[in-house]
Design an enzyme around this catalytic site. Structure first.
Site, PDB file in Angstrom:
ATOM      1  CB  SER A  11      -0.930   0.355   1.150  1.00 37.90           C
ATOM      2  OG  SER A  11      -0.171   0.124   2.800  1.00 37.90           O
ATOM      3  CB  ALA A  14       5.516   1.166  -6.148  1.00 38.13           C
ATOM      4  CB  ALA A  45       9.685   9.329   2.377  1.00 35.71           C
ATOM      5  N   GLY A  47      12.471  12.365   2.977  1.00 36.00           N
ATOM      6  CA  GLY A  47      12.965  13.784   1.523  1.00 36.00           C
ATOM      7  C   GLY A  47      12.266  13.871   0.799  1.00 36.00           C
ATOM      8  N   GLY A  48      12.474  14.272  -0.583  1.00 38.61           N
ATOM      9  CA  GLY A  48      11.561  14.854  -1.093  1.00 38.61           C
ATOM     10  C   GLY A  48      11.973  14.058  -2.534  1.00 38.61           C
ATOM     11  CD  GLU A 113      17.591  15.096  -0.373  1.00 37.29           C
ATOM     12  OE1 GLU A 113      16.946  13.449  -0.780  1.00 37.29           O
ATOM     13  OE2 GLU A 113      15.994  15.906   0.427  1.00 37.29           O
ATOM     14  CG  HIS A 229      19.539   7.704   6.088  1.00 41.68           C
ATOM     15  ND1 HIS A 229      20.037   8.756   7.023  1.00 41.68           N
ATOM     16  CD2 HIS A 229      18.588   8.786   4.589  1.00 41.68           C
ATOM     17  CE1 HIS A 229      19.113   9.976   5.996  1.00 41.68           C
ATOM     18  NE2 HIS A 229      18.272   9.720   5.027  1.00 41.68           N
ATOM     19  NE  ARG A 275      19.848   8.970   1.668  1.00 40.68           N
ATOM     20  CZ  ARG A 275      18.754   8.789   0.984  1.00 40.68           C
ATOM     21  NH1 ARG A 275      18.838   7.609   0.618  1.00 40.68           N
ATOM     22  NH2 ARG A 275      18.126   9.977   1.039  1.00 40.68           N
ATOM     23  CG  HIS A 332      17.275   4.789   4.058  1.00 44.56           C
ATOM     24  ND1 HIS A 332      16.449   5.061   4.307  1.00 44.56           N
ATOM     25  CD2 HIS A 332      17.531   5.813   2.566  1.00 44.56           C
ATOM     26  CE1 HIS A 332      15.472   6.193   4.219  1.00 44.56           C
ATOM     27  NE2 HIS A 332      15.941   6.140   2.936  1.00 44.56           N
ATOM     28  NE  ARG A 367      16.368   4.655  -2.657  1.00 41.19           N
ATOM     29  CZ  ARG A 367      16.257   6.483  -1.394  1.00 41.19           C
ATOM     30  NH1 ARG A 367      15.696   7.086  -2.315  1.00 41.19           N
ATOM     31  NH2 ARG A 367      16.160   6.259  -0.582  1.00 41.19           N
TER      32      ARG A 367
END
Length: 493
Positions: A11, A14, A45, A47-48, A113, A229, A275, A332, A367
């Site tokens: 849910s 995605a 989340a 972050g943007g 970022e 992270h 990261r 993360h 990522r």
């Protein structure tokens, strides 16, 4: 028994992006999820979303940064599709009701970022982007009668016969088993953070997608790449929540208890290095017994800019007037997953995978920050488009439970300790086989290494632990196969 055109497992962004796009074309969609509607990594989340929408930016620069962060292990075509479709996808999302932070002139605000060459990350509600995006998607899906939600109903197994997926077996909160038959089934149930002691992930995320897919015969890819992270709020060894990378993007510095900057001389981008680089450096200082802090003294109006982080800190007794936030790394994001195309297609007919559960190769070995919510939106839409272009009738196939029973299982805390010790931020060559043997000692034996269980004799807690053992072993085996360090896989003698 339930029949539905499309069954979506999960849910998060995605899952709901896929559901929303399908339902617009009168496709009946059933969303089955382990928790509630907001129990996902997406909702957490901070972050943007990275997107080339500023005047100074273009998708080719975004493409270059994504490849660089992924150590060029990325699938280049998948990266090009992600970043080139991102602007149109985000503009459509805004047209469907999503609001992002803007300045007084009404222009989008772009943040910076890690590993981005310029400001291209848009946010909503400061550091509440994921939650705001999920709330909008929930509104959009709730308003469509073609979508049915089944909450607190974990999927136990996929129904696969002769290389085709027919649906899934679930169990609800009352203990009743349910069978869902679908023309197409989509796995969008997130990553593997709950396999580790400290994680930014939602409590429901325990690697189920990998275990389900493996038992069904799916190909898996890049499982060894687990992103940690660098900055979780950590007090006396206990992690309490994520401190967004945007805090470093806004000027926060990583220092030790002597006030020394720990990223000086480590990487040219210092606090905004990829990261994996930052996480390993923070972890190395912790191993030496040092406490690491984010020094936020350079950020004006911190509470206004970062309300979520501020709330987490205040809830756990951190006085922000001191300008120091104690941090340590936590699991993360999983770059690996179910091998799939950008459209979610797997090697099992009528079975799709999208979001963090999938590995399209778009992230490579590490990522790029804020590409995950983007992936859910863009590839969720592509997955829906593929299903719409390839409609399948609903067929039924008999599901036969194995007679295997999971007995004498370890506790989750022990699994997490083993994962961090043997396949954590730094792995040691020659040691990983020990944890593989440990995992194997708990596995019911059958015709293959991983067998389905007799769910009449196995409750949901046992099934979850069995999935954790299954996925943990698969990650460890992948880590043992990759002999050289790259990206998030760091291996030493």
């Amino acid at each position: 028994m339930t029949r539905t055109d499309v069954l979506i497992i999960g849910s998060g962004i995605a899952a709901l992006s896929t559901a929303y796009q399908l339902a617009r074309f009168n496709i009946n969609v059933t969303v089955v999820t382990k928790g509630g509607k907001k129990d996902s990594n997406s909702a957490l989340a901070q972050g943007g979303i990275s997107v080339a929408l500023s005047r100074e930016d273009n998708w080719r620069l975004h493409y270059k940064d994504t490849l660089m962060a992924g150590c060029y292990l990325n699938d280049e075509k998948a990266v090009e599709r992600l970043v080139s479709l991102a602007p149109h996808t985000l503009l459509d999302f805004m047209g469907a009701g999503m609001n992002f932070d803007r300045n007084k002139k009404g222009d989008l605000l772009f943040g910076r970022e890690a590993a981005h060459s310029l400001n291209r990350v848009i946010h909503a509600g400061g550091d509440a982007t994921g939650l705001k995006a999920m709330e909008q998607l929930i509104i959009n899906t709730d308003n469509n009668d073609n979508i049915t939600f089944k909450l607190h109903e974990p999927v136990l197994d996929l129904i696969v016969k002769d290389g085709r997926c027919y649906g899934a077996l679930t169990r609800d909160s009352k203990g009743s088993l349910h069978t869902y038959y679908a023309g197409s089934t989509v796995i969008a149930s997130g990553g593997i953070g709950g396999l580790y002691p400290a994680t930014t992930n939602d409590k429901t995320i325990t690697g189920d997608s990998i275990a389900l897919a493996y038992r069904a015969g799916c190909r898996l890819k890049n499982l060894e790449f687990v992103q940690f992270h660098p900055t979780m709020l950590t007090i006396d060894g206990h992690a309490y929540g994520l401190v967004s990378e945007a805090v470093r993007g806004a000027g926060a510095l990583l220092i030790n208890d002597k006030g020394e900057r720990i990223m000086d001389g480590v990487h040219p981008m210092k606090e905004l290095a990829p990261r994996d680089v930052v996480a390993r450096e923070v972890y190395a200082h912790h191993l030496k017994g040092e406490q690491i802090y984010l020094d936020i003294s350079a950020i004006s109006d911190f509470k206004e800019k970062f309300p979520t982080v501020s709330g987490i800190c205040e809830d756990h007794g951190v006085d922000l007037s001191n300008n120091l936030i104690p941090v340590a790394p936590g699991a993360h994001f999983h770059m690996g997953g179910i091998q799939a195309t950008s459209e979610g297609v797997t090697n099992i007919k009528d079975l799709y995978a999208v979001g963090e559960a999938a590995c399209t190769g778009v992230h490579g070995a590490n990522r790029l920050a804020s590409n995950s919510l983007l992936e859910g939106l863009v590839f969720g839409r592509l997955t829906a488009d593929h299903i719409l272009a390839n409609p399948q009738s609903i067929k039924e196939a008999e599901y036969t439970m194995s007679g295997a029973v999971a007995e004498n299982l370890p506790c989750k805390k022990e699994i997490r300790r083993k994962m961090m010790e043997f396949v954590g931020i730094v792995r040691h060559r020659g040691e990983i086989d020990k944890v593989i043997k440990w995992f194997d000692s708990f596995m019911p034996k059958g015709e293959s290494d991983f067998v389905s269980l007799d769910y009449n004799k196995t409750d949901n807690e046992q099934a979850e632990i069995y999935n954790m053992l299954t996925t943990g072993k698969l990650i460890a085996e992948a880590a043992a196969r990759r002999k050289d360090s790259i990206g998030a896989h760091c291996i030493t003698d």
